[in-house]
Design a protein around this motif. Structure first.
Motif, mmCIF file in Angstrom:
data_model
loop_
_atom_site.group_PDB
_atom_site.id
_atom_site.type_symbol
_atom_site.label_atom_id
_atom_site.label_comp_id
_atom_site.label_asym_id
_atom_site.label_seq_id
_atom_site.Cartn_x
_atom_site.Cartn_y
_atom_site.Cartn_z
ATOM 1 N N LEU A 142 32.707 -17.514 -46.260
ATOM 2 C CA LEU A 142 31.273 -17.399 -46.528
ATOM 3 C C LEU A 142 30.687 -18.709 -47.034
ATOM 4 C CD1 LEU A 142 29.308 -14.428 -47.699
ATOM 5 C CD2 LEU A 142 28.941 -16.535 -48.980
ATOM 6 N N MET A 143 31.462 -19.436 -47.855
ATOM 7 C CA MET A 143 30.947 -20.696 -48.395
ATOM 8 C C MET A 143 30.745 -21.746 -47.306
ATOM 9 S SD MET A 143 30.387 -20.117 -51.559
ATOM 10 C CE MET A 143 30.164 -21.728 -52.310
ATOM 11 N N ASP A 144 31.400 -21.562 -46.158
ATOM 12 C CA ASP A 144 31.226 -22.482 -45.036
ATOM 13 C C ASP A 144 30.038 -22.097 -44.160
ATOM 14 O OD1 ASP A 144 33.261 -24.207 -45.681
ATOM 15 O OD2 ASP A 144 34.775 -23.142 -44.490
ATOM 16 N N LEU A 145 29.461 -20.912 -44.411
ATOM 17 C CA LEU A 145 28.326 -20.452 -43.618
ATOM 18 C C LEU A 145 27.012 -20.961 -44.197
ATOM 19 C CD1 LEU A 145 29.304 -16.708 -42.980
ATOM 20 C CD2 LEU A 145 29.603 -18.653 -41.445
ATOM 21 N N ASN A 146 25.971 -20.793 -43.402
ATOM 22 C CA ASN A 146 24.608 -21.084 -43.842
ATOM 23 C C ASN A 146 23.849 -19.770 -43.888
ATOM 24 O OD1 ASN A 146 21.575 -21.865 -43.210
ATOM 25 N ND2 ASN A 146 22.575 -23.711 -43.993
ATOM 26 N N LEU A 147 22.803 -19.709 -44.676
ATOM 27 C CA LEU A 147 22.001 -18.495 -44.767
ATOM 28 C C LEU A 147 21.532 -18.035 -43.384
ATOM 29 C CD1 LEU A 147 20.820 -16.489 -46.802
ATOM 30 C CD2 LEU A 147 18.782 -17.929 -46.943
ATOM 31 N N GLU A 185 15.780 -11.777 -36.448
ATOM 32 C CA GLU A 185 14.428 -11.345 -36.821
ATOM 33 C C GLU A 185 14.048 -11.827 -38.227
ATOM 34 O OE1 GLU A 185 16.147 -8.485 -33.860
ATOM 35 O OE2 GLU A 185 16.826 -9.417 -35.723
ATOM 36 N N THR A 186 14.976 -11.699 -39.191
ATOM 37 C CA THR A 186 14.640 -12.103 -40.564
ATOM 38 C C THR A 186 14.892 -13.590 -40.797
ATOM 39 O OG1 THR A 186 16.842 -11.450 -41.348
ATOM 40 C CG2 THR A 186 15.091 -9.805 -41.496
ATOM 41 N N ALA A 187 15.798 -14.192 -39.998
ATOM 42 C CA ALA A 187 16.060 -15.627 -40.137
ATOM 43 C C ALA A 187 14.817 -16.443 -39.802
ATOM 44 C CB ALA A 187 17.214 -16.043 -39.227
ATOM 45 N N HIS A 245 11.976 -16.007 -40.802
ATOM 46 C CA HIS A 245 11.067 -16.064 -41.952
ATOM 47 C C HIS A 245 11.675 -16.800 -43.153
ATOM 48 C CE1 HIS A 245 8.336 -13.272 -39.953
ATOM 49 N NE2 HIS A 245 9.395 -12.506 -39.666
ATOM 50 N N ILE A 246 12.879 -17.359 -43.010
ATOM 51 C CA ILE A 246 13.553 -18.003 -44.141
ATOM 52 C C ILE A 246 12.719 -19.144 -44.714
ATOM 53 C CG2 ILE A 246 15.522 -19.463 -44.798
ATOM 54 C CD1 ILE A 246 17.290 -17.724 -43.039
ATOM 55 N N GLU A 247 12.267 -20.038 -43.880
ATOM 56 C CA GLU A 247 11.496 -21.195 -44.354
ATOM 57 C C GLU A 247 10.209 -20.750 -45.047
ATOM 58 O OE1 GLU A 247 9.575 -25.351 -42.576
ATOM 59 O OE2 GLU A 247 11.053 -24.214 -41.402
ATOM 60 N N GLU A 248 9.564 -19.760 -44.476
ATOM 61 C CA GLU A 248 8.316 -19.233 -45.064
ATOM 62 C C GLU A 248 8.571 -18.645 -46.447
ATOM 63 O OE1 GLU A 248 5.597 -15.280 -44.290
ATOM 64 O OE2 GLU A 248 6.578 -16.242 -42.568
ATOM 65 N N ARG A 249 9.669 -17.921 -46.607
ATOM 66 C CA ARG A 249 9.993 -17.299 -47.892
ATOM 67 C C ARG A 249 10.400 -18.339 -48.929
ATOM 68 N NH1 ARG A 249 13.218 -12.575 -44.749
ATOM 69 N NH2 ARG A 249 11.500 -11.071 -44.578
ATOM 70 N N MET A 250 11.127 -19.364 -48.494
ATOM 71 C CA MET A 250 11.504 -20.430 -49.425
ATOM 72 C C MET A 250 10.270 -21.142 -49.959
ATOM 73 S SD MET A 250 14.972 -22.208 -47.923
ATOM 74 C CE MET A 250 16.551 -21.371 -47.966
ATOM 75 N N GLN A 251 9.293 -21.341 -49.107
ATOM 76 C CA GLN A 251 8.054 -21.986 -49.535
ATOM 77 C C GLN A 251 7.329 -21.102 -50.546
ATOM 78 O OE1 GLN A 251 7.082 -25.080 -48.856
ATOM 79 N NE2 GLN A 251 5.339 -24.763 -50.232
ATOM 80 N N LEU A 252 7.337 -19.799 -50.319
ATOM 81 C CA LEU A 252 6.710 -18.851 -51.242
ATOM 82 C C LEU A 252 7.376 -18.911 -52.621
ATOM 83 C CD1 LEU A 252 4.691 -16.482 -51.630
ATOM 84 C CD2 LEU A 252 6.534 -14.942 -50.899
ATOM 85 N N GLU A 310 12.384 -7.513 -48.064
ATOM 86 C CA GLU A 310 13.470 -6.885 -47.334
ATOM 87 C C GLU A 310 13.983 -7.831 -46.251
ATOM 88 O OE1 GLU A 310 12.845 -3.002 -45.762
ATOM 89 O OE2 GLU A 310 11.915 -2.238 -47.604
ATOM 90 N N VAL A 311 15.300 -7.805 -46.044
ATOM 91 C CA VAL A 311 15.906 -8.592 -44.963
ATOM 92 C C VAL A 311 16.984 -7.752 -44.297
ATOM 93 C CG1 VAL A 311 15.505 -10.813 -46.104
ATOM 94 C CG2 VAL A 311 17.671 -9.605 -46.473
ATOM 95 N N GLU A 312 17.488 -8.248 -43.194
ATOM 96 C CA GLU A 312 18.664 -7.674 -42.562
ATOM 97 C C GLU A 312 19.711 -8.763 -42.422
ATOM 98 O OE1 GLU A 312 18.365 -3.861 -39.610
ATOM 99 O OE2 GLU A 312 17.875 -5.827 -38.787
ATOM 100 N N HIS A 313 20.921 -8.474 -42.923
ATOM 101 C CA HIS A 313 22.032 -9.407 -42.782
ATOM 102 C C HIS A 313 23.040 -8.869 -41.780
ATOM 103 C CE1 HIS A 313 21.688 -11.943 -46.741
ATOM 104 N NE2 HIS A 313 20.643 -12.052 -45.938
#
Length: 299
Positions: free
Chosen positions: A199-204, A211-213, A215-222, A232-235
Protein backbone atom coordinates in the motif's frame (compact mmCIF):
# COMPACT_ATOMS: atom_id res chain seq x y z
CA UNK A 1 68.43 33.66 20.48
CA UNK A 2 67.86 29.98 19.64
CA UNK A 3 67.07 27.33 22.28
CA UNK A 4 70.10 25.09 22.69
CA UNK A 5 70.58 21.83 24.45
CA UNK A 6 74.10 21.11 25.68
CA UNK A 7 74.82 17.46 25.18
CA UNK A 8 78.50 17.21 26.17
CA UNK A 9 81.37 19.43 27.28
CA UNK A 10 85.10 18.83 27.86
CA UNK A 11 87.83 20.91 29.56
CA UNK A 12 91.12 21.61 27.77
CA UNK A 13 94.18 21.93 30.03
CA UNK A 14 97.84 22.69 29.51
CA UNK A 15 99.52 20.91 32.41
CA UNK A 16 97.40 22.06 35.32
CA UNK A 17 96.20 25.24 33.66
CA UNK A 18 92.66 25.37 32.21
CA UNK A 19 92.97 26.97 28.80
CA UNK A 20 89.57 26.27 27.31
CA UNK A 21 86.43 24.12 26.98
CA UNK A 22 84.85 22.26 24.10
CA UNK A 23 81.07 21.89 24.10
CA UNK A 24 78.76 20.15 21.70
CA UNK A 25 75.23 21.58 21.36
CA UNK A 26 72.39 21.21 18.90
CA UNK A 27 69.58 23.54 17.85
CA UNK A 28 66.23 22.37 19.32
CA UNK A 29 64.19 25.32 18.03
CA UNK A 30 61.89 23.14 15.89
CA UNK A 31 61.24 20.74 18.73
CA UNK A 32 60.36 23.63 21.05
CA UNK A 33 58.01 25.01 18.44
CA UNK A 34 56.29 21.65 18.15
CA UNK A 35 55.99 21.38 21.94
CA UNK A 36 54.48 24.87 22.10
CA UNK A 37 52.08 24.01 19.29
CA UNK A 38 50.99 20.81 21.02
CA UNK A 39 50.51 22.67 24.32
CA UNK A 40 48.39 25.34 22.63
CA UNK A 41 46.33 22.68 20.85
CA UNK A 42 45.73 20.88 24.14
CA UNK A 43 44.67 24.13 25.78
CA UNK A 44 42.30 24.91 22.90
CA UNK A 45 40.86 21.36 22.99
CA UNK A 46 40.24 21.63 26.73
CA UNK A 47 38.56 24.99 26.21
CA UNK A 48 36.23 23.46 23.62
CA UNK A 49 35.55 20.40 25.78
CA UNK A 50 34.71 22.50 28.84
CA UNK A 51 32.34 24.67 26.78
CA UNK A 52 30.65 21.68 25.11
CA UNK A 53 26.99 20.95 25.87
CA UNK A 54 27.74 17.26 25.39
CA UNK A 55 29.32 15.28 28.19
CA UNK A 56 32.96 14.37 27.54
CA UNK A 57 34.94 12.00 29.73
CA UNK A 58 38.26 10.15 29.79
CA UNK A 59 38.38 6.74 31.44
CA UNK A 60 41.05 4.06 31.80
CA UNK A 61 40.84 0.49 30.50
CA UNK A 62 38.96 -0.54 33.66
CA UNK A 63 36.31 2.13 33.18
CA UNK A 64 37.52 4.37 36.02
CA UNK A 65 36.97 8.06 35.29
CA UNK A 66 40.19 10.06 34.76
CA UNK A 67 38.70 13.34 33.62
CA UNK A 68 35.23 14.77 32.93
CA UNK A 69 33.93 18.06 31.59
CA UNK A 70 31.27 20.26 33.25
CA UNK A 71 28.49 18.88 31.03
CA UNK A 72 29.12 15.37 32.37
CA UNK A 73 28.66 16.59 35.93
CA UNK A 74 25.43 18.35 34.89
CA UNK A 75 24.05 15.23 33.18
CA UNK A 76 24.87 12.86 36.06
CA UNK A 77 24.37 15.22 38.99
CA UNK A 78 27.74 14.22 40.45
CA UNK A 79 30.59 16.67 41.00
CA UNK A 80 33.87 16.23 39.14
CA UNK A 81 35.59 15.15 42.36
CA UNK A 82 32.93 12.48 42.93
CA UNK A 83 33.10 11.15 39.36
CA UNK A 84 36.90 10.88 39.47
CA UNK A 85 36.42 8.38 42.29
CA UNK A 86 33.82 6.37 40.36
CA UNK A 87 33.66 3.81 37.57
CA UNK A 88 31.44 4.09 34.48
CA UNK A 89 29.54 1.01 35.66
CA UNK A 90 28.65 2.79 38.93
CA UNK A 91 26.06 4.77 36.95
CA UNK A 92 24.33 1.64 35.65
CA UNK A 93 21.13 0.26 37.08
CA UNK A 94 21.65 -3.13 38.78
CA UNK A 95 19.48 -4.90 36.18
CA UNK A 96 21.50 -3.33 33.33
CA UNK A 97 24.97 -3.96 34.74
CA UNK A 98 25.59 -7.27 32.91
CA UNK A 99 24.60 -5.74 29.57
CA UNK A 100 26.82 -2.70 30.27
CA UNK A 101 29.81 -4.94 31.03
CA UNK A 102 29.28 -6.79 27.74
CA UNK A 103 29.14 -3.48 25.83
CA UNK A 104 32.31 -2.28 27.56
CA UNK A 105 34.16 -5.48 26.67
CA UNK A 106 32.96 -5.20 23.08
CA UNK A 107 34.27 -1.62 22.96
CA UNK A 108 37.72 -2.76 24.07
CA UNK A 109 37.73 -5.37 21.29
CA UNK A 110 36.49 -3.16 18.44
CA UNK A 111 38.14 0.11 19.48
CA UNK A 112 35.00 2.24 19.10
CA UNK A 113 31.26 2.03 19.54
CA UNK A 114 27.94 3.81 19.96
CA UNK A 115 25.53 2.83 22.73
CA UNK A 116 22.18 3.99 24.08
CA UNK A 117 21.76 2.82 27.66
CA UNK A 118 19.88 3.76 30.83
CA UNK A 119 21.78 5.36 33.72
CA UNK A 120 21.01 6.54 37.22
CA UNK A 121 21.67 10.10 38.39
CA UNK A 122 22.95 11.08 41.82
CA UNK A 123 19.33 11.81 42.84
CA UNK A 124 18.35 8.26 41.88
CA UNK A 125 16.47 9.29 38.74
CA UNK A 126 16.50 6.78 35.87
CA UNK A 127 17.43 8.45 32.59
CA UNK A 128 18.88 7.47 29.20
CA UNK A 129 22.04 8.62 27.48
CA UNK A 130 23.94 7.95 24.31
CA UNK A 131 27.67 7.20 24.46
CA UNK A 132 30.06 7.49 21.51
CA UNK A 133 33.35 6.03 22.74
CA UNK A 134 36.80 5.45 21.22
CA UNK A 135 39.89 3.70 22.57
CA UNK A 136 42.91 6.03 22.51
CA UNK A 137 46.47 4.89 21.80
CA UNK A 138 47.40 4.95 25.49
CA UNK A 139 44.61 2.49 26.40
CA UNK A 140 42.43 5.27 27.62
CA UNK A 141 38.85 5.77 26.51
CA UNK A 142 37.34 9.05 25.40
CA UNK A 143 33.56 9.19 25.45
CA UNK A 144 30.97 11.73 24.30
CA UNK A 145 27.58 11.54 25.99
CA UNK A 146 24.18 13.18 25.58
CA UNK A 147 21.03 12.86 27.66
CA UNK A 148 18.44 11.33 25.28
CA UNK A 149 15.71 10.72 27.88
CA UNK A 150 13.23 13.08 26.21
CA UNK A 151 13.76 11.41 22.83
CA UNK A 152 13.31 7.93 24.32
CA UNK A 153 10.11 9.01 26.08
CA UNK A 154 8.79 10.58 22.87
CA UNK A 155 9.50 7.35 20.97
CA UNK A 156 7.59 5.38 23.62
CA UNK A 157 4.65 7.80 23.36
CA UNK A 158 4.68 7.60 19.56
CA UNK A 159 4.72 3.80 19.78
CA UNK A 160 1.81 3.88 22.25
CA UNK A 161 -0.20 6.19 20.00
CA UNK A 162 0.61 4.03 16.97
CA UNK A 163 -0.75 0.99 18.81
CA UNK A 164 -3.94 2.90 19.61
CA UNK A 165 -4.28 4.02 15.97
CA UNK A 166 -3.80 0.42 14.79
CA UNK A 167 -6.64 -0.67 17.10
CA UNK A 168 -8.95 2.07 15.79
CA UNK A 169 -12.03 0.73 13.92
CA UNK A 170 -11.52 3.25 11.11
CA UNK A 171 -9.15 3.33 8.14
CA UNK A 172 -6.57 5.96 9.04
CA UNK A 173 -3.88 7.16 6.67
CA UNK A 174 -1.68 10.18 6.00
CA UNK A 175 -0.66 11.23 2.50
CA UNK A 176 0.88 14.25 0.82
CA UNK A 177 -0.77 16.53 -1.74
CA UNK A 178 0.58 14.34 -4.54
CA UNK A 179 -1.34 11.38 -3.13
CA UNK A 180 1.75 9.52 -1.85
CA UNK A 181 1.11 7.60 1.37
CA UNK A 182 3.17 8.60 4.41
CA UNK A 183 1.40 6.46 7.04
CA UNK A 184 -1.38 3.91 7.26
CA UNK A 185 -2.90 1.90 10.08
CA UNK A 186 -3.69 -1.82 10.17
CA UNK A 187 -7.42 -1.37 9.67
CA UNK A 188 -6.79 0.46 6.39
CA UNK A 189 -4.54 -2.38 5.21
CA UNK A 190 -7.10 -5.03 6.14
CA UNK A 191 -9.91 -3.08 4.49
CA UNK A 192 -8.08 -2.84 1.16
CA UNK A 193 -6.39 -6.26 1.32
CA UNK A 194 -2.82 -4.97 0.98
CA UNK A 195 0.37 -5.62 2.94
CA UNK A 196 2.04 -2.53 4.40
CA UNK A 197 4.81 -2.34 1.77
CA UNK A 198 2.31 -2.81 -1.06
CA UNK A 199 0.00 0.00 0.00
CA UNK A 200 2.84 2.41 0.78
CA UNK A 201 4.03 1.98 -2.81
CA UNK A 202 0.60 2.97 -4.16
CA UNK A 203 -0.81 6.40 -4.86
CA UNK A 204 -4.23 7.61 -3.79
CA UNK A 205 -5.17 7.51 -7.48
CA UNK A 206 -4.64 3.73 -7.37
CA UNK A 207 -7.15 3.26 -4.52
CA UNK A 208 -9.96 5.49 -5.75
CA UNK A 209 -12.30 4.20 -8.41
CA UNK A 210 -12.06 6.18 -11.68
CA UNK A 211 -15.30 8.00 -10.80
CA UNK A 212 -14.05 9.35 -7.44
CA UNK A 213 -10.40 9.72 -8.53
CA UNK A 214 -11.56 12.42 -10.94
CA UNK A 215 -12.44 14.60 -7.93
CA UNK A 216 -9.21 14.15 -5.91
CA UNK A 217 -7.60 17.42 -7.00
CA UNK A 218 -10.83 19.34 -6.42
CA UNK A 219 -11.19 17.92 -2.89
CA UNK A 220 -7.56 18.63 -2.02
CA UNK A 221 -8.07 22.25 -3.02
CA UNK A 222 -11.18 22.41 -0.82
CA UNK A 223 -9.18 21.07 2.16
CA UNK A 224 -6.40 23.60 1.50
CA UNK A 225 -8.93 26.40 1.68
CA UNK A 226 -11.07 25.19 4.61
CA UNK A 227 -8.62 23.00 6.55
CA UNK A 228 -10.93 19.97 6.45
CA UNK A 229 -13.70 18.28 4.48
CA UNK A 230 -16.10 15.32 4.56
CA UNK A 231 -17.29 13.39 1.52
CA UNK A 232 -18.14 9.96 0.13
CA UNK A 233 -15.73 8.02 -2.09
CA UNK A 234 -15.36 4.57 -3.55
CA UNK A 235 -12.09 2.68 -3.15
CA UNK A 236 -10.89 -0.45 -4.88
CA UNK A 237 -9.98 -3.55 -2.89
CA UNK A 238 -6.89 -5.46 -4.04
CA UNK A 239 -9.24 -8.10 -5.47
CA UNK A 240 -11.04 -5.47 -7.56
CA UNK A 241 -14.21 -5.16 -5.47
CA UNK A 242 -15.52 -1.70 -4.58
CA UNK A 243 -15.64 -0.24 -1.07
CA UNK A 244 -17.92 2.75 -0.37
CA UNK A 245 -16.41 5.02 2.29
CA UNK A 246 -17.34 8.12 4.22
CA UNK A 247 -14.17 10.18 4.54
CA UNK A 248 -13.14 12.91 6.96
CA UNK A 249 -9.90 14.57 5.85
CA UNK A 250 -7.98 17.25 7.78
CA UNK A 251 -4.98 19.39 6.88
CA UNK A 252 -2.02 18.64 9.20
CA UNK A 253 1.76 19.01 9.35
CA UNK A 254 3.90 15.87 8.92
CA UNK A 255 7.68 16.08 9.26
CA UNK A 256 7.49 19.83 8.73
CA UNK A 257 5.45 19.55 5.51
CA UNK A 258 1.70 20.00 4.87
CA UNK A 259 -0.11 16.68 4.65
CA UNK A 260 -3.60 15.18 4.82
CA UNK A 261 -4.94 13.07 7.68
CA UNK A 262 -7.66 10.80 6.34
CA UNK A 263 -10.17 8.84 8.47
CA UNK A 264 -12.45 6.55 6.50
CA UNK A 265 -15.46 4.46 7.56
CA UNK A 266 -16.81 1.59 5.49
CA UNK A 267 -20.47 2.38 4.67
CA UNK A 268 -21.15 -0.80 2.67
CA UNK A 269 -23.96 -1.87 5.04
CA UNK A 270 -25.48 1.59 5.03
CA UNK A 271 -25.50 1.58 1.23
CA UNK A 272 -27.14 -1.86 1.24
CA UNK A 273 -29.90 -0.61 3.55
CA UNK A 274 -30.41 2.42 1.29
CA UNK A 275 -30.62 0.10 -1.72
CA UNK A 276 -33.28 -2.05 -0.07
CA UNK A 277 -35.30 0.97 1.05
CA UNK A 278 -35.09 2.72 -2.30
CA UNK A 279 -38.12 0.97 -3.90
CA UNK A 280 -40.25 1.81 -0.86
CA UNK A 281 -39.02 5.39 -0.96
CA UNK A 282 -39.88 5.69 -4.64
CA UNK A 283 -43.35 4.22 -4.06
CA UNK A 284 -44.03 6.62 -1.23
CA UNK A 285 -42.82 9.52 -3.37
CA UNK A 286 -45.14 8.42 -6.20
CA UNK A 287 -48.14 8.20 -3.85
CA UNK A 288 -47.43 11.65 -2.40
CA UNK A 289 -47.10 13.19 -5.83
CA UNK A 290 -50.16 11.51 -7.43
CA UNK A 291 -52.69 10.87 -4.67
CA UNK A 292 -55.27 13.62 -4.50
CA UNK A 293 -56.15 12.80 -0.92
CA UNK A 294 -55.01 15.13 1.80
CA UNK A 295 -51.91 13.77 3.50
CA UNK A 296 -50.70 15.29 6.74
CA UNK A 297 -48.07 14.36 9.30
CA UNK A 298 -48.76 15.04 12.99
CA UNK A 299 -46.54 14.73 16.04
Amino acid sequence: HYPLRRQRQMCIRDSDELIGMIGVSNDITERKRMEDSIRKSEEKFRLYVNASQAGVFIADANGDYIDVNPATTKITGYSKKELLNMNILDLCLPEDRTKAIDLFEELKKTGSGYFEVPFITKKGEKRHWSIQATILSNNRIIGYTSDITERINNQKEIKRQAQIINLAPSAISIYDFKGNFLFTNKHNLDMHGYAYEELMDLNLQNLDTPETAAHIEERMQLIKENGEASFEVEHLHKNGSRIPLMMYVKLIEWDGQPALLSIGSDITQLKEVERKLLPSHRLMQYIIENDRSAIAVHD
